[in-house]
Design an enzyme around this catalytic site. Structure first.
Site, short mmCIF file in Angstrom:
data_model
loop_
_atom_site.label_atom_id
_atom_site.label_comp_id
_atom_site.label_asym_id
_atom_site.label_seq_id
_atom_site.Cartn_x
_atom_site.Cartn_y
_atom_site.Cartn_z
N ASN A 184 0.80 -1.23 0.00
CA ASN A 184 0.00 0.00 0.00
C ASN A 184 0.83 1.27 0.00
O ASN A 184 0.27 2.36 -0.09
CB ASN A 184 -0.91 0.03 1.23
N LYS A 185 2.14 1.15 0.14
CA LYS A 185 2.96 2.36 0.26
C LYS A 185 3.24 2.97 -1.12
O LYS A 185 2.95 2.36 -2.15
CB LYS A 185 4.25 2.02 1.02
#
Ligand SMILES: *Cc1c(COP(=O)(O)O)cnc(C)c1O
Length: 392
Positions: A184-185
């Site tokens: 998700n980064k």
């Protein structure tokens, strides 16, 4: 809702060249830590002004190693924010030390540096700040405090890839900086992270903590020795290959996130009474676009309505000190009012570089009805009954 036009709150952007390159690594016969990891580290180091960087299997592991490198010992105290992913404080507890929370600044939603000094005791060894949503903590003030109290700083920069402070990329300055490449980064290697270090000696000790403390004293394995009980935090070449495929897109990803944030600000209906994030298009990497729902709105109802409109919403994060684990340390509701209010009311709207402008518009259009439903659900039962009896 599994419809094809469901808009998730985030989604990684992996290009076809990267997918092909991962296939090449799989066919190469060397799939765990090797040449791709070394290349990934070299490119990260170049990005961070030549500072030593070691790739790891997670940013959580990076913080565990950083605590060891910083000389944090059992019963030492580490000052941090209650408004983060639980990894931030869990690593301190796992290390045998005590996380000491300080409330956040409601404007930035990051640790309130004005309150840090009051939390310093003779046992304080380090400060562990978080750049929530990729909005950097004031590095000048942070390092001034650390310097005057001789504290180490472990930057939980898990969300900070591509963000900057005073024109310098996060990671290129400071003490120990832990960055995440979780899916998700802003840049991903599926799972993974890196630790930016101060010098080659620290980097060598990081390698020991990374992999069982094993070191070769000579070229043959006869010369192997183990000097500390290191963990298992190495990154695979498969993951490093994904990371290498992401790095060339970093600038464009960050620019696109900033454009999307601008569009949210431009279109947001101020009459909805939501609290918007700090509007910063220079330093923040817009890892997330988070708004606070108005007092009285029921968040779960809001999220369900958005989901029914085909839009995914995240919650990052409930205030950590209210979890059972931290209440056992003596923390209680009321300790950190700003973090508690933000933790109760925060929602993360969709934000990822492959989003279209029209996706932002879709979110904006769905907000009004979802908020009305959330506010209606928040009306106390007694008031609802009274209203019903008036109607009947
Ligand atoms: C994602 C995240 C972490 C953990 O990173 P991993 O790579 O999943 O270990 C820690 N802190 C914050 C603030 C994060 O967002």
């Amino acid at each position: 809702m599994a419809t094809s036009n469901f808009l998730p709150f985030t989604r990684p952007a992996i290009d076809e060249a990267t997918i092909a390159a991962v296939g090449d690594v799989l066919r190469s016969g060397w799939i765990t830590s090797g040449p791709k990891v070394r290349e990934f580290e070299a490119q990260l180091s170049a990005l961070f002004g030549g500072r030593p960087v070691r790739a790891l299997s997670s940013a959580t592991g990076g913080m565990e190693i950083a605590l060891a490198l910083a000389g944090v010992e059992p019963d030492d105290e580490v000052i941090t924010t209650p408004l983060s992913w639980v990894a931030t404080a869990n690593v301190v507890l796992r290390h045998g030390a005590r996380p000491v929370f300080v409330d956040c600044d409601p404007r930035t939603r990051n640790i309130d540096l004005e309150k840090v000094e009051a939390a310093i005791t003779p046992r304080t060894r380090a400060i562990l700040p978080v750049d929530l949503a990729g909005l950097p903590v004031d590095r000048d003030r942070l390092y001034a405090i650390a310097k005057s109290h001789r504290l180490r700083v472990i930057e939980d920069a898990a969300q900070s890839m591509g963000a900057s402070w005073a024109g310098r990329m996060i990671g290129s300055t400071g003490d120990l900086v832990s960055i995440s490449f979780h899916a998700n980064k802003n840049i991903t290697s599926a799972e993974g992270g890196c630790l930016v270090l101060n010098n080659e000696d620290e980097a060598r000790r990081c390698e020991l903590w990374r992999l069982q403390g094993a070191e070769k004293r000579s070229e043959s394995w006869d010369g192997m020795d183990v000097t500390l009980a290191g963990g298992k935090h190495n990154l695979t070449d498969l993951a490093a290959c994904i990371g290498l495929g992401q790095l060339p897109h970093l600038a464009a990803f960050t620019a696109r996130r900033r454009e999307l944030a601008r569009r949210y600000f431009a279109r947001f209906d101020r009459a909805l009474d939501c609290e918007l994030p700090l509007e910063d298009y220079v330093q923040c990497n817009w890892h997330m676009f988070q708004v606070l729902l108005p007092e009285g709105a029921v968040r779960s109802v809001f999220m369900n309505c958005m989901r029914e409109a085909g839009i995914g919403i995240g919650v990052h994060y409930p205030a950590m000190h209210l979890f059972t684990l931290y209440r056992k340390l003596g923390y209680a509701p009321g300790n950190f009012p700003h973090a508690e209010r933000i933790g109760r009311s925060t929602v993360s709207l969709p934000m990822f570089p492959a989003m279209a402008d029209t996706d932002v518009d879709r979110v904006i259009a769905a907000l009004g009805p979802a908020l009305s439903a959330a506010m209606a659900a928040g009306v106390p039962v007694a008031a609802r009954n009274a209203a019903a009896s008036v109607r009947s």
